[in-house]
Design a protein around this motif. Structure first.
Motif, PDB file in Angstrom:
ATOM      1  N   MET A   1     -48.372 -79.818 -24.861  1.00  0.00           N
ATOM      2  CA  MET A   1     -47.774 -80.207 -26.077  1.00  0.00           C
ATOM      3  C   MET A   1     -48.865 -80.849 -26.904  1.00  0.00           C
ATOM      4  O   MET A   1     -49.468 -81.848 -26.562  1.00  0.00           O
ATOM      5  N   THR A   2     -49.416 -80.022 -28.085  1.00  0.00           N
ATOM      6  CA  THR A   2     -50.021 -80.740 -29.019  1.00  0.00           C
ATOM      7  C   THR A   2     -49.480 -82.088 -29.933  1.00  0.00           C
ATOM      8  O   THR A   2     -48.324 -81.897 -30.084  1.00  0.00           O
ATOM      9  N   PRO A   3     -50.399 -82.706 -30.352  1.00  0.00           N
ATOM     10  CA  PRO A   3     -49.637 -83.946 -31.164  1.00  0.00           C
ATOM     11  C   PRO A   3     -49.028 -83.187 -32.441  1.00  0.00           C
ATOM     12  O   PRO A   3     -47.859 -83.656 -32.825  1.00  0.00           O
ATOM     13  N   GLN A   4     -49.341 -82.114 -32.966  1.00  0.00           N
ATOM     14  CA  GLN A   4     -48.729 -81.283 -33.910  1.00  0.00           C
ATOM     15  C   GLN A   4     -47.344 -80.871 -33.524  1.00  0.00           C
ATOM     16  O   GLN A   4     -46.319 -80.798 -34.301  1.00  0.00           O
ATOM     17  N   GLU A   5     -47.153 -80.174 -32.357  1.00  0.00           N
ATOM     18  CA  GLU A   5     -45.823 -79.923 -31.769  1.00  0.00           C
ATOM     19  C   GLU A   5     -45.122 -80.963 -31.299  1.00  0.00           C
ATOM     20  O   GLU A   5     -43.769 -80.829 -31.796  1.00  0.00           O
ATOM     21  N   LEU A   6     -45.390 -82.327 -31.155  1.00  0.00           N
ATOM     22  CA  LEU A   6     -44.742 -83.377 -30.630  1.00  0.00           C
ATOM     23  C   LEU A   6     -43.971 -83.822 -31.859  1.00  0.00           C
ATOM     24  O   LEU A   6     -43.118 -84.049 -32.351  1.00  0.00           O
ATOM     25  N   ARG A   7     -45.104 -83.817 -32.922  1.00  0.00           N
ATOM     26  CA  ARG A   7     -44.543 -84.477 -34.401  1.00  0.00           C
ATOM     27  C   ARG A   7     -43.302 -83.446 -34.968  1.00  0.00           C
ATOM     28  O   ARG A   7     -42.249 -83.868 -35.194  1.00  0.00           O
ATOM     29  N   ALA A   8     -43.818 -82.321 -34.847  1.00  0.00           N
ATOM     30  CA  ALA A   8     -42.643 -81.101 -35.320  1.00  0.00           C
ATOM     31  C   ALA A   8     -41.295 -81.214 -34.656  1.00  0.00           C
ATOM     32  O   ALA A   8     -40.175 -81.024 -35.075  1.00  0.00           O
ATOM     33  N   PHE A   9     -41.538 -81.404 -33.449  1.00  0.00           N
ATOM     34  CA  PHE A   9     -40.150 -81.327 -32.311  1.00  0.00           C
ATOM     35  C   PHE A   9     -39.568 -82.529 -32.748  1.00  0.00           C
ATOM     36  O   PHE A   9     -38.128 -82.559 -33.061  1.00  0.00           O
ATOM     37  N   CYS A  10     -40.155 -83.811 -32.929  1.00  0.00           N
ATOM     38  CA  CYS A  10     -39.350 -84.966 -33.259  1.00  0.00           C
ATOM     39  C   CYS A  10     -38.620 -84.896 -34.527  1.00  0.00           C
ATOM     40  O   CYS A  10     -37.623 -85.452 -34.875  1.00  0.00           O
ATOM     41  N   LEU A  11     -39.348 -84.159 -35.781  1.00  0.00           N
ATOM     42  CA  LEU A  11     -38.889 -83.939 -37.034  1.00  0.00           C
ATOM     43  C   LEU A  11     -37.855 -83.068 -37.098  1.00  0.00           C
ATOM     44  O   LEU A  11     -37.054 -83.048 -38.038  1.00  0.00           O
ATOM     45  N   ASP A  12     -37.599 -82.206 -36.127  1.00  0.00           N
ATOM     46  CA  ASP A  12     -36.984 -81.077 -36.210  1.00  0.00           C
ATOM     47  C   ASP A  12     -35.327 -81.497 -35.769  1.00  0.00           C
ATOM     48  O   ASP A  12     -34.233 -80.605 -36.213  1.00  0.00           O
ATOM     49  N   PHE A  13     -35.208 -82.944 -35.388  1.00  0.00           N
ATOM     50  CA  PHE A  13     -33.548 -83.378 -34.881  1.00  0.00           C
ATOM     51  C   PHE A  13     -32.984 -83.744 -36.222  1.00  0.00           C
ATOM     52  O   PHE A  13     -33.836 -84.145 -37.297  1.00  0.00           O
ATOM     53  N   ASN A  14     -31.681 -83.689 -36.300  1.00  0.00           N
ATOM     54  CA  ASN A  14     -30.889 -83.974 -37.431  1.00  0.00           C
ATOM     55  C   ASN A  14     -31.123 -85.378 -37.989  1.00  0.00           C
ATOM     56  O   ASN A  14     -31.227 -86.229 -37.128  1.00  0.00           O
ATOM     57  N   ALA A  15     -31.416 -85.415 -39.238  1.00  0.00           N
ATOM     58  CA  ALA A  15     -31.632 -86.710 -39.777  1.00  0.00           C
ATOM     59  C   ALA A  15     -33.101 -87.686 -39.237  1.00  0.00           C
ATOM     60  O   ALA A  15     -33.180 -88.710 -39.770  1.00  0.00           O
ATOM     61  N   ALA A  16     -33.973 -86.917 -38.772  1.00  0.00           N
ATOM     62  CA  ALA A  16     -35.018 -87.549 -38.313  1.00  0.00           C
ATOM     63  C   ALA A  16     -35.876 -87.764 -39.405  1.00  0.00           C
ATOM     64  O   ALA A  16     -36.209 -87.015 -40.181  1.00  0.00           O
ATOM     65  N   THR A  17     -36.693 -88.710 -39.207  1.00  0.00           N
ATOM     66  CA  THR A  17     -37.785 -89.049 -40.243  1.00  0.00           C
ATOM     67  C   THR A  17     -38.985 -89.914 -39.341  1.00  0.00           C
ATOM     68  O   THR A  17     -38.816 -90.277 -38.467  1.00  0.00           O
ATOM     69  N   GLU A  18     -40.141 -89.853 -40.326  1.00  0.00           N
ATOM     70  CA  GLU A  18     -41.343 -90.169 -39.762  1.00  0.00           C
ATOM     71  C   GLU A  18     -41.896 -91.520 -40.589  1.00  0.00           C
ATOM     72  O   GLU A  18     -41.856 -91.360 -41.883  1.00  0.00           O
ATOM     73  N   GLU A  19     -41.974 -92.456 -39.948  1.00  0.00           N
ATOM     74  CA  GLU A  19     -42.299 -93.718 -40.831  1.00  0.00           C
ATOM     75  C   GLU A  19     -43.804 -94.384 -40.261  1.00  0.00           C
ATOM     76  O   GLU A  19     -44.032 -94.266 -39.188  1.00  0.00           O
ATOM     77  N   PHE A  20     -44.485 -95.279 -41.012  1.00  0.00           N
ATOM     78  CA  PHE A  20     -45.511 -95.899 -40.661  1.00  0.00           C
ATOM     79  C   PHE A  20     -45.689 -97.465 -40.817  1.00  0.00           C
ATOM     80  O   PHE A  20     -46.402 -97.944 -41.324  1.00  0.00           O
ATOM     81  N   PRO A  21     -44.702 -97.983 -40.241  1.00  0.00           N
ATOM     82  CA  PRO A  21     -44.583 -99.627 -40.326  1.00  0.00           C
ATOM     83  C   PRO A  21     -45.686-100.262 -39.800  1.00  0.00           C
ATOM     84  O   PRO A  21     -45.934-101.427 -39.850  1.00  0.00           O
ATOM     85  N   PHE A  22     -46.455 -99.731 -38.707  1.00  0.00           N
ATOM     86  CA  PHE A  22     -47.453-100.367 -37.977  1.00  0.00           C
ATOM     87  C   PHE A  22     -48.853 -99.964 -38.559  1.00  0.00           C
ATOM     88  O   PHE A  22     -49.736-100.372 -37.759  1.00  0.00           O
ATOM     89  N   GLY A  23     -48.887 -99.176 -39.499  1.00  0.00           N
ATOM     90  CA  GLY A  23     -50.309 -98.747 -39.942  1.00  0.00           C
ATOM     91  C   GLY A  23     -50.206 -97.217 -39.864  1.00  0.00           C
ATOM     92  O   GLY A  23     -49.174 -96.570 -39.180  1.00  0.00           O
TER      93      GLY A  23
END
Length: 118
Positions: A1-23
């Motif tokens: 699994m590539t980083p892009q695939e991991l990111r897309a998979f996580c964001l595919d869940f209902n109401a999922a968001t990506e945030e950057f609170p640690f930088g």
């Protein structure tokens, strides 16, 4: 699994968001404000912290050297999973989905119902 695939998979869940609170280097994936996955997508090897039921977490750590107690997390409830090809993509996806489901199960009933309707 590539980083892009991991990111897309996580964001595919209902109401999922990506945030950057640690930088900008650390992606935090949340559902309705609650963390279910944390990763540095540009790290080598790629690793992701995922929530897990304590008994299952301990068993997974015994069975797979790619799964360790959660780094900088509550080690009873979180695992750090190395995504370097030794675990199949299917297993990694199942671990991410289990983490999401555990977090959703801990949400108030009204929020869980809202997710079901979306």
């Amino acid at each position: 699994m590539t980083p892009q695939e991991l990111r897309a998979f996580c964001l595919d869940f209902n109401a999922a968001t990506e945030e950057f609170p640690f930088g900008p280097e650390t992606s935090v994936f949340k559902v309705l404000g609650k963390l279910f996955a944390l990763t540095a997508l540009d790290a080598e090897p790629l690793k992701v912290n995922l929530k897990c039921e304590p008994e299952i977490a301990a068993r997974l750590r015994e069975e797979h050297e790619e799964i360790a107690p959660g780094w900088h997390m509550n080690k009873r409830h979180w695992n750090t999973v190395t995504v370097d090809g030794r675990l199949t993509d299917r297993v990694v996806r199942e671990l991410i989905e289990d983490s999401y489901d555990l977090v959703v199960a801990g949400l108030p009933k009204a929020e869980r119902l809202r997710l079901d309707r979306a």
